[in-house]
Design an enzyme around this catalytic site. Structure first.
Site, mmCIF file in Angstrom:
data_model
loop_
_atom_site.group_PDB
_atom_site.id
_atom_site.type_symbol
_atom_site.label_atom_id
_atom_site.label_comp_id
_atom_site.label_asym_id
_atom_site.label_seq_id
_atom_site.Cartn_x
_atom_site.Cartn_y
_atom_site.Cartn_z
ATOM 1 N N ASP A 210 0.841 -1.189 0.000
ATOM 2 C CA ASP A 210 0.000 0.000 0.000
ATOM 3 C C ASP A 210 0.885 1.252 0.000
ATOM 4 O OD1 ASP A 210 -2.356 1.493 0.171
ATOM 5 O OD2 ASP A 210 -2.352 1.486 2.365
ATOM 6 N N HIS A 211 0.708 2.100 -0.990
ATOM 7 C CA HIS A 211 1.421 3.376 -1.098
ATOM 8 C C HIS A 211 2.945 3.227 -1.139
ATOM 9 C CE1 HIS A 211 -1.980 6.149 -0.857
ATOM 10 N NE2 HIS A 211 -2.500 5.339 0.032
ATOM 11 N N SER B 103 -12.781 4.992 5.607
ATOM 12 C CA SER B 103 -13.326 4.992 6.965
ATOM 13 C C SER B 103 -14.298 6.143 7.191
ATOM 14 C CB SER B 103 -12.186 5.072 7.987
ATOM 15 O OG SER B 103 -11.365 3.918 7.932
#
Length: 343
Positions: A82-83, A254
């Site tokens: 991720d990233h 979220s």
């Protein structure tokens, strides 16, 4: 099933009109909760690790933990970086068995600007120029294309990103107030958020020139929000989906409005182009990242049960209870995304 490449799993979701949950395995308890919830829901899942997580755990320990969990799973599990922010990180993860890679060329450029200016935050005009200028696009295309060639040589898919999914620090640096507990935006702050959206023409050119397999897009979400209040710009998602025939990815979930009927519950007045996660999936989102909310649920359970009277200070009992609470939350997301039963 166990460890699988992300390409086929994500393509199936994209064509099937549902999305796959991508959850960050911050520690062993959260990692177990992700795998166990996916197994109980018979759902494919992305188990994500960022370099921040790997630095915290120690690279070998973090990868070993995730690899063991993914390989022994009874459902398809994609081990995803991720990233990733540079070539070295991406290559390191490829060599260690990751089955999906994300390269974030935008964040790399922002890091370089911050270092040059000696500042952690960038003013509004500097940030927008670094996100949606022609110069920034060409730089991102050049570097993403180079990494895509390496990743594809290993028969692994590449996720890239366009636009900026901001954090509260971006709002503060640009001079706007933002409370990530309520998610409420002033008209000026909302205009700033919209200025960071993906430009549809840029998305089309970027995908064609880089050959990336999926694209994370800025369309209204905000990293680190603590309440699910932020609607998405569904029109922008549809515009991009009509120009690129690859799965789209949603980060910062979220804080995103989960269902359209929740708007009334939170006293939100939606504009005609706005909607929730469910509308976003129908518009072309096929992978959805969730991290902040998982950590919040886990920590709340630990706080409520520590020191628990009958635990005797036994962390295993406290963490096991938190893991079960977290599994309930992950199951909720899997069902919301429509991937339950799709393993």
């Amino acid at each position: 099933m166990g460890l699988v490449s992300g390409k086929e799993v994500l393509e199936r979701a994209y064509r099937g009109g549902y999305a796959i949950g991508a959850f960050n395995g911050t520690n062993i308890e959260i990692t177990r909760a992700i795998i166990e919830a996916a197994e109980e829901e018979s759902a494919p899942v992305f188990l994500q690790l960022s370099m921040g997580i790997l630095d915290y755990l120690g690279f070998e320990i973090g990868v070993g933990m995730a690899m063991a969990a993914a390989s022994s799973a009874k459902v398809p599990v994609v081990l995803h970086l991720d990233h990733g922010r540079n070539l070295e990180q991406c290559v390191l993860c490829l060599r260690n068995g990751f089955t999906s890679i994300m390269y974030d060329g935008t964040e790399k450029l922002l890091e370089e600007i911050r270092a040059k200016e000696g500042s952690k935050g960038l003013d509004r005009d500097t940030l927008i120029k670094a996100i949606n200028s022609r110069e920034a696009l060409e730089r991102n295309i050049s570097e993403t294309r180079r990494i895509a060639e390496i990743v594809h040589a290993c028969e692994i898919p590449l996720e890239a990103e366009l636009g900026r999914i901001p954090r509260d620090s971006d709002f503060h640096a640009a001079g706007y107030e933002f409370d990530n507990r309520s998610g409420r935006l002033t008209p000026e702050a909302k205009s700033f958020l919209e200025s960071l959206y993906v430009v549809p023409d840029f998305a089309e050119e970027f995908v064609e020139e880089t050959g990336c397999d999926s694209l994370a897009i800025a369309c209204g979400s905000i990293h680190g929000m603590l309440a699910p209040l932020r609607p998405l710009n569904i029109r922008r998602i549809e515009e991009i989906a009509s120009r690129v025939d690859i799965p789209l990815v949603l980060h910062g979930t979220s804080g995103v409005l989960q269902k359209i009927e929740d708007a009334e519950k939170f006293d939100l007045v939606l504009e005609k182009d706005e909607g929730s996660i469910q509308e976003a999936i129908s518009a072309g989102i096929a992978k959805i990242n969730v991290s902040t909310d998982l950590q919040k649920v886990f920590l709340k359970s630990v706080e409520e049960n520590f020191p628990e009277k009958d635990s005797g200070g036994n962390l295993r009992k406290i963490f096991a209870g938190a893991r079960e609470k977290l599994k309930d939350r992950i199951r909720f997301y899997i069902r919301l995304f429509g991937s339950s039963g799709k393993a």
